[in-house]
Design an enzyme around this catalytic site. Structure first.
Site, PDB file in Angstrom:
ATOM      1  N   SER A   1       0.816  -1.216   0.000  1.00 21.95           N
ATOM      2  CA  SER A   1       0.000   0.000   0.000  1.00 21.95           C
ATOM      3  C   SER A   1       0.849   1.266   0.000  1.00 21.95           C
ATOM      4  CB  SER A   1      -0.935   0.016   1.217  1.00 21.95           C
ATOM      5  OG  SER A   1      -1.870  -1.034   1.159  1.00 21.95           O
TER       6      SER A   1
ATOM      7  N   GLY B   1      -4.048  -1.923  -1.148  1.00 22.57           N
ATOM      8  CA  GLY B   1      -3.127  -1.600  -2.225  1.00 22.57           C
ATOM      9  C   GLY B   1      -2.842  -0.116  -2.301  1.00 22.57           C
TER      10      GLY B   1
ATOM     11  N   GLY C   1      -2.068   3.797  -4.309  1.00 22.43           N
ATOM     12  CA  GLY C   1      -2.559   4.679  -5.351  1.00 22.43           C
ATOM     13  C   GLY C   1      -4.028   5.048  -5.241  1.00 22.43           C
TER      14      GLY C   1
ATOM     15  N   CYS D   1      -9.372  -1.713   2.811  1.00 30.17           N
ATOM     16  CA  CYS D   1      -8.593  -0.546   2.382  1.00 30.17           C
ATOM     17  C   CYS D   1      -8.899  -0.168   0.926  1.00 30.17           C
ATOM     18  CB  CYS D   1      -7.114  -0.789   2.627  1.00 30.17           C
ATOM     19  SG  CYS D   1      -6.152   0.732   2.716  1.00 30.17           S
ATOM     20  N   LEU D   2      -7.962  -0.409  -0.005  1.00 32.75           N
ATOM     21  CA  LEU D   2      -8.230  -0.086  -1.406  1.00 32.75           C
ATOM     22  C   LEU D   2      -9.413  -0.889  -1.920  1.00 32.75           C
ATOM     23  CD1 LEU D   2      -7.202   1.587  -3.839  1.00 32.75           C
ATOM     24  CD2 LEU D   2      -5.730  -0.349  -4.442  1.00 32.75           C
TER      25      LEU D   2
ATOM     26  N   GLN E   1     -12.523   0.866  -0.990  1.00 33.92           N
ATOM     27  CA  GLN E   1     -12.780   2.013  -1.860  1.00 33.92           C
ATOM     28  C   GLN E   1     -13.322   1.567  -3.216  1.00 33.92           C
ATOM     29  OE1 GLN E   1      -8.899   3.816  -1.861  1.00 33.92           O
ATOM     30  NE2 GLN E   1      -8.972   4.250   0.339  1.00 33.92           N
TER      31      GLN E   1
ATOM     32  N   ASN F   1      -3.596   2.690   7.058  1.00 35.13           N
ATOM     33  CA  ASN F   1      -2.620   3.111   6.062  1.00 35.13           C
ATOM     34  C   ASN F   1      -3.358   3.460   4.772  1.00 35.13           C
ATOM     35  OD1 ASN F   1      -0.658   3.433   4.136  1.00 35.13           O
ATOM     36  ND2 ASN F   1      -0.150   1.269   4.027  1.00 35.13           N
TER      37      ASN F   1
ATOM     38  N   GLY G   1      -4.329   7.035   1.989  1.00 39.27           N
ATOM     39  CA  GLY G   1      -4.316   8.451   1.659  1.00 39.27           C
ATOM     40  C   GLY G   1      -5.572   8.894   0.946  1.00 39.27           C
ATOM     41  N   PHE G   2      -6.445   7.922   0.609  1.00 36.94           N
ATOM     42  CA  PHE G   2      -7.741   8.210  -0.008  1.00 36.94           C
ATOM     43  C   PHE G   2      -8.827   7.673   0.912  1.00 36.94           C
ATOM     44  CE2 PHE G   2      -4.752   8.391  -3.431  1.00 36.94           C
ATOM     45  CZ  PHE G   2      -5.255   9.308  -4.340  1.00 36.94           C
TER      46      PHE G   2
ATOM     47  N   HIS H   1      -7.047  -1.861   8.648  1.00 34.86           N
ATOM     48  CA  HIS H   1      -6.404  -3.167   8.446  1.00 34.86           C
ATOM     49  C   HIS H   1      -6.652  -4.114   9.616  1.00 34.86           C
ATOM     50  CE1 HIS H   1      -3.948  -2.457   4.781  1.00 34.86           C
ATOM     51  NE2 HIS H   1      -4.162  -1.202   5.125  1.00 34.86           N
TER      52      HIS H   1
ATOM     53  N   GLU I   1      -6.063  -7.177   9.735  1.00 36.08           N
ATOM     54  CA  GLU I   1      -4.956  -8.140   9.850  1.00 36.08           C
ATOM     55  C   GLU I   1      -3.777  -7.528  10.606  1.00 36.08           C
ATOM     56  OE1 GLU I   1      -3.339  -5.508   6.852  1.00 36.08           O
ATOM     57  OE2 GLU I   1      -5.357  -6.276   7.205  1.00 36.08           O
TER      58      GLU I   1
END
Length: 367
Positions: free
Chosen positions: A51, A228, A230, A256-257, A260, A298, A300-301, A342, A344
């Site tokens: 990530s 992940g 980006g 997380c990603l 999203q 963790n 940023g989006f 997260h 995990e």
């Protein structure tokens, strides 16, 4: 290594602000979006977390490297952060079961890191000014470094999942396990796979561009969308995979990603945060149970909370207590839920590990 013999190194931020420090002993230059993690332990897991791909990591803990490297604590195959900025770099380590020093680990991967930076001042500056691109280097040509810095693309709109995803499908666990999980790898961490296999799952991990048909060919009992790096917006294939799974009401869990991506599959936008959440002590409230969780985060989006509140079939399940951003959601009347953080951990607390159990219970109920 003696302090006096170490080469001077510099950090330049996009706005021209400069910090001076020392190289840890590896010459070179590294570029990326600068971010900071407030965790006091777990540096190896952080450095190898996919990530963080494309980001320069500032560690707020004053000492980095003091307990060396243990191969069992890697979250992927090698370092994923673009570069490291720290206060004190420990060339010696004291953990009995460490295999090597952090410096030797960096040398094997030709990884650039600088220390003796006033990280407290740096983090305060980033908190005020927001995340931005930066460059670290042992080079002295400031004009050349500035040109290199100016060429770095913005993280907003940047697709990075393809850079860290597996190239070929692979399996993890016992093929005779009770449950079969198809996981779309858009930056998956090893400890996610460990959590699934510990719950009697046989997991097949697919590349970021795999189709729903590819995943379904494994005849899975459930589907998983990983974390992940980006911006999630360019991940059109992953969004289609999520929609195909949800439309068929098959069990789906996203982290997380992946969380999203599930939001985007429902037409809910995401946006880049001013700084993001990166640490292992973030407070989250489970709105369904009323209980609090200390979590590892963790990202940023983040998913647009208001859009989820106004959505007909989405429901907010978790909220970040520091800034009230959306931390979890579920699809009403469907076998789908996701979280921004997260469960995990690795590193971090295990307050949220129950979410993997919840996924297994969902699979059981849907059979």
């Amino acid at each position: 290594m003696k302090y006096e013999t170490r080469k001077k190194a510099i950090l330049i931020l996009k706005d021209g602000t400069m910090f001076e420090g020392k190289s840890v002993g590896i010459d070179g230059t590294a570029v990326g979006e600068i971010c900071f993690n407030t965790g006091t332990t777990g540096y190896q897991e952080i450095f190898t977390d996919p990530s963080y791909f494309g980001q320069l990591m500032v560690t707020t803990n004053a000492h980095i490297g003091n307990y060396g490297i243990n191969e069992q604590e890697e979250e992927s195959e090698g370092i994923k952060i673009a570069g490291l900025v720290c206060r004190n770099f420990s060339f010696d380590y004291s953990r009995v079961n460490a295999q090597e020093s952090l410096l030797d680990y960096f040398k094997r991967q030709n990884f650039v890191a600088i220390s003796d930076i006033d990280t407290r001042a740096l983090v305060r500056y980033i908190r005020d000014k927001g995340a931005m691109n930066a460059i670290i280097s042992t080079e002295t040509d400031l004009d050349a470094l500035q040109k290199q810095l100016d060429a770095i693309p913005s993280m907003e709109g940047l697709e990075l999942a393809s850079k860290v995803s597996t190239k070929e499908p692979y399996t993890v666990g016992d093929e005779n396990a009770k449950y079969r999980i198809a996981a779309l790898d858009i930056g998956i961490k090893k400890n996610i796979l460990r959590n699934l296999t510990q719950r009697d799952c046989f997991v097949k991990v697919f590349p970021f561009d795999a189709s729903f048909e590819d995943l379904s060919s494994f005849n899975p009992d459930g589907y998983f969308l990983s974390n992940g790096p980006g911006d999630p917006t360019p991940l059109k294939n992953a969004q289609k995979v999520a929609k195909d799974i949800i439309d068929r009401d098959l069990p789906l869990f996203g982290i997380c990603l992946g969380h999203q991506v599930i939001a985007l599959a429902h037409g809910v936008p995401t946006y880049k945060m001013f700084n993001g959440h990166r640490g292992i002590n973030h407070p989250v409230k489970n709105l369904l149970t009323g209980k609090g969780e200390i979590t590892s985060q963790n990202h940023g989006f983040v998913v647009d909370k208001k859009a989820v509140e106004d959505h007909d079939i989405l429901e907010i399940t978790h909220e970040h207590l520091n800034d009230q951003t959306l931390a979890g959601m579920r699809v009403k009347d469907k076998n789908c839920f996701s979280v921004q953080y997260h469960p995990e951990a690795s590193p971090g607390p295990h307050d949220s590990a129950y979410l993997f159990d919840q996924f297994i219970e969902m699979i059981k109920a849907s059979k």
